[in-house]
Design a protein around this motif. Structure first.
Motif, PDB file in Angstrom:
ATOM      1  N   ARG A  58       0.746  -1.199   0.054  1.00  0.00           N
ATOM      2  CA  ARG A  58       0.102   0.031  -0.114  1.00  0.00           C
ATOM      3  C   ARG A  58       0.872   1.234  -0.052  1.00  0.00           C
ATOM      4  NH1 ARG A  58      -3.577  -0.250   4.564  1.00  0.00           N
ATOM      5  NH2 ARG A  58      -4.225   1.858   3.958  1.00  0.00           N
ATOM      6  N   TRP A  59       2.166   1.091  -0.131  1.00  0.00           N
ATOM      7  CA  TRP A  59       2.903   2.528  -0.048  1.00  0.00           C
ATOM      8  C   TRP A  59       2.507   3.417  -0.850  1.00  0.00           C
ATOM      9  CZ3 TRP A  59       8.699   0.705   1.221  1.00  0.00           C
ATOM     10  CH2 TRP A  59       8.649  -0.135   2.494  1.00  0.00           C
ATOM     11  N   ARG A  60       2.448   2.918  -2.209  1.00  0.00           N
ATOM     12  CA  ARG A  60       2.270   3.576  -3.206  1.00  0.00           C
ATOM     13  C   ARG A  60       1.173   4.281  -3.456  1.00  0.00           C
ATOM     14  NH1 ARG A  60       5.091   6.417  -6.728  1.00  0.00           N
ATOM     15  NH2 ARG A  60       6.654   4.593  -6.928  1.00  0.00           N
ATOM     16  N   ARG A  61       0.015   3.789  -2.633  1.00  0.00           N
ATOM     17  CA  ARG A  61      -1.241   4.200  -2.527  1.00  0.00           C
ATOM     18  C   ARG A  61      -1.461   5.114  -1.339  1.00  0.00           C
ATOM     19  NH1 ARG A  61      -2.672  -1.215  -3.861  1.00  0.00           N
ATOM     20  NH2 ARG A  61      -3.670  -1.346  -1.813  1.00  0.00           N
ATOM     21  N   THR A  62      -0.676   5.237  -0.422  1.00  0.00           N
ATOM     22  CA  THR A  62      -0.757   6.207   0.544  1.00  0.00           C
ATOM     23  C   THR A  62      -0.051   7.412   0.646  1.00  0.00           C
ATOM     24  OG1 THR A  62      -0.954   3.866   1.730  1.00  0.00           O
ATOM     25  CG2 THR A  62      -0.526   5.650   3.073  1.00  0.00           C
ATOM     26  N   PRO A  63      -1.001   8.449   0.851  1.00  0.00           N
ATOM     27  CA  PRO A  63      -0.491   9.884   0.536  1.00  0.00           C
ATOM     28  C   PRO A  63       0.021  10.294   2.002  1.00  0.00           C
ATOM     29  CG  PRO A  63      -2.663   9.776   0.612  1.00  0.00           C
ATOM     30  CD  PRO A  63      -2.441   8.166   0.535  1.00  0.00           C
ATOM     31  N   VAL A  64       0.862  10.956   2.000  1.00  0.00           N
ATOM     32  CA  VAL A  64       1.470  11.425   3.245  1.00  0.00           C
ATOM     33  C   VAL A  64       0.475  12.868   3.465  1.00  0.00           C
ATOM     34  CG1 VAL A  64       3.516  12.564   4.580  1.00  0.00           C
ATOM     35  CG2 VAL A  64       3.592  10.509   3.088  1.00  0.00           C
ATOM     36  N   ALA A  65       0.008  13.065   4.548  1.00  0.00           N
ATOM     37  CA  ALA A  65      -0.927  14.379   4.847  1.00  0.00           C
ATOM     38  C   ALA A  65      -0.168  15.082   5.795  1.00  0.00           C
ATOM     39  CB  ALA A  65      -2.320  14.106   5.178  1.00  0.00           C
ATOM     40  N   GLU A  66      -0.707  16.595   5.699  1.00  0.00           N
ATOM     41  CA  GLU A  66      -0.064  17.584   6.605  1.00  0.00           C
ATOM     42  C   GLU A  66      -0.521  16.814   8.033  1.00  0.00           C
ATOM     43  OE1 GLU A  66       1.254  21.212   7.561  1.00  0.00           O
ATOM     44  OE2 GLU A  66       0.826  20.545   5.692  1.00  0.00           O
ATOM     45  N   GLY A  67       0.782  17.117   8.897  1.00  0.00           N
ATOM     46  CA  GLY A  67       0.643  16.692  10.324  1.00  0.00           C
ATOM     47  C   GLY A  67       0.920  15.386  10.747  1.00  0.00           C
ATOM     48  N   GLN A  68       0.837  14.664   9.769  1.00  0.00           N
ATOM     49  CA  GLN A  68       1.176  13.080  10.151  1.00  0.00           C
ATOM     50  C   GLN A  68       2.537  12.730  10.631  1.00  0.00           C
ATOM     51  OE1 GLN A  68      -0.278  11.108   6.613  1.00  0.00           O
ATOM     52  NE2 GLN A  68      -2.054  10.592   7.601  1.00  0.00           N
ATOM     53  N   ALA A  69       2.398  11.576  11.485  1.00  0.00           N
ATOM     54  CA  ALA A  69       3.756  11.227  12.081  1.00  0.00           C
ATOM     55  C   ALA A  69       4.033   9.915  11.344  1.00  0.00           C
ATOM     56  CB  ALA A  69       3.477  10.866  13.653  1.00  0.00           C
ATOM     57  N   VAL A  70       5.224   9.918  10.875  1.00  0.00           N
ATOM     58  CA  VAL A  70       5.591   8.716   9.980  1.00  0.00           C
ATOM     59  C   VAL A  70       6.817   8.399  10.825  1.00  0.00           C
ATOM     60  CG1 VAL A  70       6.512   8.026   7.530  1.00  0.00           C
ATOM     61  CG2 VAL A  70       4.662   9.749   7.718  1.00  0.00           C
TER      62      VAL A  70
END
Length: 79
Positions: A58-70
Motif C-alpha cells: 500500500r506504500w504507493r497508494r498511501t499519501p502523506v498528509a499534513e501533520g502526520q507522524a511517519v
C-alpha cells in the motif's frame, strides 16, 4: 509543501508525496511501485503512519498528509 513529523523530527515534503516516495528519499535508493528496490537488493524497512503499520503493498497508494507522524524503521542485523 506539506509539514509532517518523520522519525520524530519536523520534515517538509511536496504535497503529492506518498509513503513510497518518502521511503526512497529516506533510504537514498530508487524504489519501484511495489516498494522493492530497483537495484535488486533487500530493503529491510517497515513504515507506520500515525502509529498504524502500512503494508508495503500500500506504500504507493498511501499519501502523506499534513501533520502526520511517519516512522520509517530499518532492520539492523547483529546481536
Amino acid at each position: 509543501m506539506t509539514a509532517i513529523i518523520l522519525n520524530g523530527q519536523p520534515h517538509r515534503v511536496p504535497a503529492d508525496t506518498t509513503v513510497v516516495d518518502l521511503v526512497a528519499e529516506t533510504v537514498g535508493r530508487a524504489l519501484g511501485p511495489d516498494g522493492a528496490p530497483l537495484d535488486g537488493g533487500r530493503l529491510g524497512v517497515a513504515v507506520a503512519v500515525d502509529a498504524a503499520v502500512v503494508p508495503r503493498s500500500r506504500w504507493r497508494r498511501t499519501p502523506v498528509a499534513e501533520g502526520q507522524a511517519v516512522e520509517i524503521i530499518t532492520a539492523v542485523q547483529g546481536g
